[in-house]
Design an enzyme around this catalytic site. Structure first.
Site, PDB file in Angstrom:
ATOM      1  CG  LEU A  61      -2.237   0.685   1.177  1.00 48.21           C
ATOM      2  CD1 LEU A  61      -3.108   0.276   2.351  1.00 48.21           C
ATOM      3  CD2 LEU A  61      -2.088   2.186   1.133  1.00 48.21           C
ATOM      4  CD  GLU A  63      -1.157   5.522  -2.285  1.00 46.12           C
ATOM      5  OE1 GLU A  63      -0.228   5.933  -1.540  1.00 46.12           O
ATOM      6  OE2 GLU A  63      -2.166   4.947  -1.840  1.00 46.12           O
ATOM      7  CE1 TYR A  91      -3.916  15.166  -5.522  1.00 43.00           C
ATOM      8  CE2 TYR A  91      -4.779  15.215  -3.289  1.00 43.00           C
ATOM      9  CZ  TYR A  91      -4.919  15.488  -4.628  1.00 43.00           C
ATOM     10  OH  TYR A  91      -6.056  16.083  -5.091  1.00 43.00           O
ATOM     11  CG  HIS A 132     -12.694   8.640  -0.275  1.00 44.45           C
ATOM     12  ND1 HIS A 132     -12.193   8.998   0.941  1.00 44.45           N
ATOM     13  CD2 HIS A 132     -12.474   7.307  -0.399  1.00 44.45           C
ATOM     14  CE1 HIS A 132     -11.707   7.917   1.543  1.00 44.45           C
ATOM     15  NE2 HIS A 132     -11.859   6.882   0.747  1.00 44.45           N
TER      16      HIS A 132
END
Lengths: 329, 375
Positions: A61, A63, A91, A132
């Site tokens: 997990l 990004e 981001y 979200h």
């Protein structure tokens, strides 16, 4: 495959990745929860089952890790398609995107290509909790070296994603979350225009609504309502924010002489402000009124109870159209 | 495409935590006086490898000296010197095969040259150009990374792609002590471990990130200890000892090539010179701190050792010095010439095909230049 079938945008995107995985062994799909779960929006549903854990797989997990690894794989002959799960969770990957994915071709004079797709479930209208529902397109569009696209219906979602995966350049692929599960007739075998081309979604003669992604259905709804009142609104779907199709957009605005840009993102320093600037620079003498914008407000995305206040609505679009100096010409 | 399923087996299941920890002291096989140090588990490399490394060391030192001089002459924009770290620079390349990849940082120009890249091309970015100069595919050397630790993830991706295709590629990813504080360092080690990718993370711990000492980067017992948190074995090695470096890095490469996953190697060395020519080390460290490291110079120690064993004489030594002189002459000649710059290059490589907007902007510059010429 039947020429036209009714399917959701999520299903169309799934089909695009499935067909790309079949067509090219260099294509791999990875990200958070994209494996056995099929993604939190089920867009990658069944891909691991069909193609195995080496072609569609879950990652740790992280990004930046996902995109950084994708860049390396793309440097070494693969065509990664990565999912960022949610707009605001992309981001942490920003530096990898801006300093590396976007610049690798340039800083090696074209010797290293990074053909990869960054899929971003994006924007609001789904009653999502904080972080979200961001509309983050301006950050990406501002970065030279990236293509930025946003489909507005299932057929285009399929066609654009196939083209994005085939692209030699990194493509930020913005998937309007609120359109994931709306069904439409789609002929997935029909070719779609290339990345970089806008299309006229509805002809009209009085004014032009310019929209992209999640704002297109609202613009079409507004045009339908205006028609009931006897006003003919043309709707342009940008599809591709970068490259931007000046030609189609300007021809459309010149044909009506009036324009409103509709977008969910905050209006300040945004894609919508860029559209207004570009069109005004090129079409000033064809305009009967200043180009107006209906955008999200310059606020953090609101809570579910209040998002209807924030999002461009049919009424707000029609009110703005009413203000396009109809008394002149 | 050959798919290697083992790439996705989780290595954590079989690891004994103690095996992941580095040795208490860095591995040294030749001490600063040139004497061999017996070591359980590590033997001295064969003489040929040591002599080869010596030749490369002489060239690397000359490369650093010449690059510093070229900065003073205004022929390079900036040069982050690896003076004193040359043992790390040459050995991390010497242990690689032709098909392997090197991921260097801005301080690793000497490693790039040791890999066989033309020295003038290797210094393209540092002379102030906008691109890496050499061809990354042909040389198997990634563009020098200026942002810290971001390239470590690219190294993991290159290795993972190769492994998916069943290729025997190993990737040597370089970084410094400062980069270990970055988030991407953590993500790269974690991803490499989970996917068992053949990457060697080689940290040159030279004690400083510009002015900030190691104690402000980490409270860990050593940087190699960070490996255990990811299930990656860590090893510490004397970064000024060519023999220890060749042995430890060579073992890591062999292990990675055999499919046993990534490894973290921390070399203890010292940045003898300033961060770059723009730095002023007098503001943050004393000469007293630097002096002991000069006695641990990697060249001095290897030369003493080789001469003691009769593996090096004046004639061979002067042959290597001559090779190094030729390298320096090539640098002076290549960097003494001004490279032609063409504004069209600014627009040509942003995308595979320039966008209509870039074509317009390029045409604008063309028009401006033609009017300037007409004047």
């Amino acid at each position: 495959m039947m020429p036209a079938e009714k399917l959701t945008m999520a299903a169309a995107l799934n089909r695009a990745m499935r067909d790309a995985l079949r067509a090219d062994p260099a294509v791999v799909v990875f990200g958070e929860d994209v494996g056995p779960l099929g993604g939190v929006f089920r867009v990658t549903d069944g891909l691991t089952a069909e193609f195995g854990d080496q072609r569609c797989f879950d990652t740790p997990l992280a990004e930046s890790g996902i995109l950084g690894m994708a860049i390396g794989m793309a440097m070494n002959g693969m065509r990664p398609v990565v999912e960022m799960q949610f707009d605001a969770f992309a981001y942490p990957a920003f530096e990898q995107l801006v300093s590396h994915a976007a610049k690798m071709r340039n800083r090696t004079r074209g010797r290293l290509e990074v053909p990869l797709v960054i899929r971003v479930p994006y924007a609001g209208g789904i009653g999502g909790v904080e972080h979200h529902c961001d509309s983050s397109e301006a950050y990406y569009a501002h970065t030279p070296g990236l293509h930025v696209v946003a489909p507005s219906d299932p057929a285009d979602a399929y066609g654009l994603l196939r083209k994005a995966i085939e692209s030699a350049d990194p493509v930020v692929f913005l998937e309007p979350k609120k359109l994931y599960f709306s069904k439409a007739e789609a002929d997935l075998t029909a070719p779609v225009p290339p990345i970089g081309k806008a299309v006229i979604r509805r002809p009209g003669t009085d004014a032009t609504l310019i929209a992209y992604g999640p704002a297109v259905p609202i613009a079409l709804e507004a045009a339908e309502a205006a028609a009931q009142e006897g006003r003919s609104l043309q709707v342009v779907d940008l599809r591709s924010i970068v490259p931007f199709d000046d030609e189609t957009v300007c021809a459309a605005v010149r044909s009506t002489g009036r324009a409103v840009v509709v977008a969910e993102a905050a209006g300040f320093a945004s894609v919508s402000s860029e559209v207004v600037a570009r069109v005004t620079e090129r079409c000033f003498h064809s305009l009967h009124a200043p180009i107006r914008r209906v955008t999200g407000f310059d606020i953090p995305y609101p809570p579910p109870k209040l998002e209807h206040v924030h999002l461009p609505s049919v009424d707000r679009i029609l009110d703005t159209v009413d203000e396009l100096q109809w008394e002149y010409a | 495409m050959v798919i290697v399923w083992q790439a996705f087996q989780n290595p954590c299941m079989t690891r004994d935590a103690a095996l992941l920890l580095p040795s208490t002291e860095p591995v040294t096989l030749i001490d600063p006086d040139g004497h061999p140090v017996p070591h359980v588990g590590h033997d001295l490399p064969d003489p040929q490898a040591l002599v080869g490394a010596y030749a490369a060391l002489i060239s690397a030192r000359r490369f650093n000296d010449q690059a510093n001089a070229l900065v003073r002459q205004g022929r390079l924009a900036v040069y982050p010197s690896s003076h004193g770290q040359e043992a790390c620079q040459v050995t991390c390349v010497q242990v690689l095969d032709d098909g392997d990849w090197l991921f260097p940082t801005y301080r690793d120009s000497a490693a790039i040259v040791a890999r066989g890249v033309d020295p003038v091309q290797a210094l393209t970015l540092l002379r102030g150009d906008w691109h890496s100069g050499y061809d990354p595919h042909a040389t198997r050397v990634a563009p020098q990374a200026t942002p810290l630790a971001t390239h470590l993830l690219h190294a993991v991706g290159v290795a993972h792609a190769a492994r998916l295709r069943g290729e025997p590629t190993v990737v040597m990813a370089l970084c410094g002590d400062g980069a270990t504080s970055e988030g991407d360092f953590h993500e790269a080690l974690n991803f490499a471990a989970v996917f068992r990718t053949p990457v060697i993370f080689f940290i040159q711990n030279n004690e400083y990130a510009i002015s900030v000492p190691l104690a402000r980067q980490t409270a860990a017992p050593s940087l190699a200890h960070k490996g255990i948190g990811y299930g990656v074995p860590g090893e510490r090695v004397d970064g000024n000892d060519v023999a220890a470096l060749l042995t430890v890095l060579g073992a890591a490469v062999a292990r990675a090539r055999a499919g046993e996953g990534p490894q973290l190697v921390e070399a203890h060395t010292y940045r003898v010179q300033a961060h770059t020519n723009a730095d002023d080390p007098g503001r943050y460290r004393s000469a007293d701190e630097v002096t002991p490291w000069l006695a641990r110079d990697p060249i001095l120690r290897l030369e003493t050792h080789l001469r003691g064993r009769g593996l090096l004489d004046d004639q061979t030594s002067s042959g290597y010095a001559e090779q190094a002189d030729q390298l320096a002459a090539r640098m002076r000649a290549g960097l003494g010439e001004d490279t032609p710059s063409d504004y069209r290059d600014l627009f040509a490589h942003v995308y595979a095909e320039p966008t209509p907007q870039l074509r317009e902007q390029q045409a604008l510059v063309a028009d401006e230049l033609s009017r300037e010429e007409a004047r």
